[in-house]
Design an enzyme around this catalytic site. Structure first.
Site, short mmCIF file in Angstrom:
data_model
loop_
_atom_site.label_atom_id
_atom_site.label_comp_id
_atom_site.label_asym_id
_atom_site.label_seq_id
_atom_site.Cartn_x
_atom_site.Cartn_y
_atom_site.Cartn_z
N TYR A 31 0.82 -1.22 0.00
CA TYR A 31 0.00 0.00 0.00
C TYR A 31 0.85 1.27 0.00
O TYR A 31 2.05 1.23 0.18
CB TYR A 31 -1.05 0.00 1.09
CG TYR A 31 -0.66 -0.01 2.54
CD1 TYR A 31 0.58 0.30 3.02
CD2 TYR A 31 -1.66 -0.34 3.50
CE1 TYR A 31 0.86 0.31 4.36
CE2 TYR A 31 -1.38 -0.34 4.85
CZ TYR A 31 -0.12 -0.01 5.28
OH TYR A 31 0.15 -0.01 6.63
N GLU A 32 0.17 2.38 -0.28
CA GLU A 32 0.80 3.69 -0.51
C GLU A 32 1.81 3.63 -1.67
O GLU A 32 2.83 4.31 -1.66
CB GLU A 32 1.48 4.21 0.76
CG GLU A 32 0.61 4.25 1.98
CD GLU A 32 -0.71 4.98 1.76
OE1 GLU A 32 -0.77 5.82 0.85
OE2 GLU A 32 -1.66 4.72 2.51
N GLY A 33 1.48 2.86 -2.68
CA GLY A 33 2.36 2.68 -3.83
C GLY A 33 3.25 1.48 -3.62
O GLY A 33 4.07 1.46 -2.69
#
Length: 567
Positions: free
Chosen positions: A427-429
């Site tokens: 997550y978050e890229g």
């Protein structure tokens, strides 16, 4: 073993290795003296050790659940969240004019790491609120800031970010959520979002969602995305929660780990929202929050790695198996177990140093406006996020290995660290996207920021030759190899860069981690030097293999078709 906040390591890095004192020399952070920093972090450590850490196993076993449209959180989470909020920890880096403490992000990053190590499932909520505070401070109207920031900074209300949809994961431009003007300056937001951490909680009177959606006739792709603030309850004239907005939690995801953190499917049915920033510029505004979150996720990985290391070391010290050169002794005396423990400790130190270097660069950029600090912060963000979370995953797996069969049994808690931290590299890229960002956008300056950092690594190595000439030579040579690898990367087209982006990022991180270890050995000697020898002689050599892979390009990968791979 109970979690112990690694205050000594943080203090050593900030005061002896990374130059935290430069922040106190700026007008913006003049009050962030070493004495203030130590007092703040000691108080946060007590909170983490006594209030948050006991909830880690409870959150995993009980989990969050959805009852009649309301998310019920595990026992103790509400009181612990209130302790976080009442201590001012959510708004510690927020601007004083909005009710925050105005402390450096570097200190907030240390606190976030300790909270993640104590109880990651709970820490995610405050981290998301901090990101929303950052986005609103930079992009919201005066009216929105006045209404929402005091509540978010105090922790009375919570914040989330809503990007992902079933058909729009990493490809955010594929989102379909829409926003229709209501004629009064607000918008009706409609759509479904998935993977929304802390989308609801039974102890928060209001939750404020930052939602990406499209205005009518918006351009396709990322150019047509706008950002909206959509609260669960519409604030009344006094700023208190008023009528219920038309949004709901459809379900909670059933996850590998982080059971105490509710991951929601959110439905918006013409929910009233307010535009944040300019129309069709929503992704830029959201990335203010995303960049904050990426550093936060980096230290989530570091925090869990620290906790996994502590438990593995305690278990190994008490586990007697077989014979060692010293006789029948704890398994810490077995060379391979000692190797795993030393590797864990060295990786945690490296990842922590990179993340704190990134935080200090962000603070220096904010305090001085200097382009070179802005470039340094931008360069370090993807490295910190990817290496920090890779370290979390790798160290947690080593922790399971050290426990042996008991690591595969849930009762010890070793497996929980591995399950909980797994998502941080997604997550978050994803970490692959972080590597692509490093090799594309962050090299758009022709590699200037990267070369400046490499120059500093080599200068520090030259200084360390007086005390540790062999280690200094190894680090200088690795930095030179990284320089040559960067020069080769800049000659590649984007497809070739992306094929080697992940190994290039790993090589960069290994060099930066070795640099931090060498600086530590130079100023302290002793155990710091012994650990540096492990990092530089055992971990750093892998940089050469990673750089060799980065040079290979994409042709050999695309020479294998999906049919070939399935054969």
């Amino acid at each position: 073993m109970p979690y112990r906040a690694p205050l000594a390591d943080h203090d050593f890095l900030l005061s002896q290795v990374l130059g935290f004192d430069r922040l106190a020399a700026t007008p913006r952070f003049a009050e962030a003296t070493p004495e203030t920093a130590r007092a703040v972090l000691a108080e946060a450590a007590r909170l983490c050790e006594t209030t948050l850490a006991p909830l880690n196993r409870i959150g995993d076993k009980v989990g969050a659940r959805l009852e009649n449209g309301i998310v019920r959180t595990p026992p103790g989470f509400a009181d612990a969240y209130r302790a976080i909020a009442q201590g001012g920890w959510i708004g510690m880096a927020a601007r004083p004019e909005n009710g925050g403490m105005g402390l450096p992000l570097a200190l907030g990053t240390v606190v976030n790491e300790m909270m993640a190590g104590a109880c990651l499932a709970l820490q995610i909520g405050p981290l998301l609120t901090q990101g929303q505070i950052e986005a609103l401070e930079h992009h919201a109207s005066d009216a929105l800031r006045a209404t929402y920031l005091p509540k978010l900074i105090s922790g009375e209300w919570g914040g989330t970010m809503n990007l992902t949809e079933p058909q729009a994961g990493s490809d955010v431009g594929a989102l379909r959520s829409k926003a229709e003007p209501l004629g009064d300056g607000t918008y009706a937001v409609t759509g479904q979002k998935i993977y929304i951490s802390w989308g609801d909680a039974d102890f928060l009177p209001n939750i404020c969602h930052l939602v990406l959606a499209r205005l009518p006739d918006a351009a396709p792709g990322t150019a047509g995305i706008s950002l909206f603030l959509v609260p669960k309850f519409i604030p009344d004239a006094a700023g208190n929660p008023g009528r219920r907005n038309s949004l709901s939690v459809v379900s909670l995801e059933h996850k590998l780990g982080l059971h105490g953190s509710p991951t929601c499917v959110m439905q918006y049915d013409a929910a009233q929202g307010w535009l944040v920033g300019e129309a069709d510029r929503g992704l830029a505004a959201m990335f203010t929050m995303m960049n904050n979150a990426r550093l936060g996720v980096a230290v989530q990985g570091v925090g869990v790695a620290e906790a996994a290391f502590q438990q593995a070391l305690a278990y190994a010290e008490g586990r007697v198996q077989g014979r060692t050169p010293t006789g029948r002794a704890p398994i810490t005396d077995h060379a391979d177990v000692r190797r795993m423990l030393a590797t864990m400790r060295a990786q945690v130190f490296s990842a922590r140093a990179i993340a704190l270097s990134c935080a200090i660069a962000i603070d220096m950029a904010a305090a001085t406006g200097a382009p070179e600090w802005q470039a340094r912060a931008a360069l370090l963000t993807p490295i910190a996020k990817a290496y920090g979370t890779d370290t979390g995953n790798e160290v947690a797996q080593l922790g399971v290995q050290i426990h042996g069969g008991m690591g595969f049994v849930e009762e010890t808690g070793a497996a929980q660290f591995a399950r909980d931290v797994r998502v941080t590299s997604i997550y978050e890229g994803t970490n692959g996207i972080q590597a692509m960002d490093l090799t594309a956008r962050k090299m758009s300056d022709g590699g200037a920021a990267a070369f400046a950092l490499i120059d500093e690594v080599q200068a520090a190595a030259e200084s360390a030759r007086a005390t540790h000439p062999d280690l200094a030579t190894d680090v200088w040579n690795a930095a030179e190899a990284l320089r040559e690898g960067t020069e080769a990367l800049l000659k590649q087209d984007l497809t070739d860069r992306f094929a080697g982006a992940a190994p290039y990022l790993r090589a960069f991180a290994l060099v930066l981690g070795a640099d931090a270890h060498l600086r530590a050995a130079h100023v302290a000697g002793g155990a710091r030097a012994a650990l540096a020898r492990v990092a530089i002689r055992r971990l750093l050599p892998a940089h050469a293999a990673h750089l060799a892979e980065a040079r290979e390009g994409a042709a050999q990968l695309y020479a294998l078709s999906p049919e070939d791979l399935a054969a």
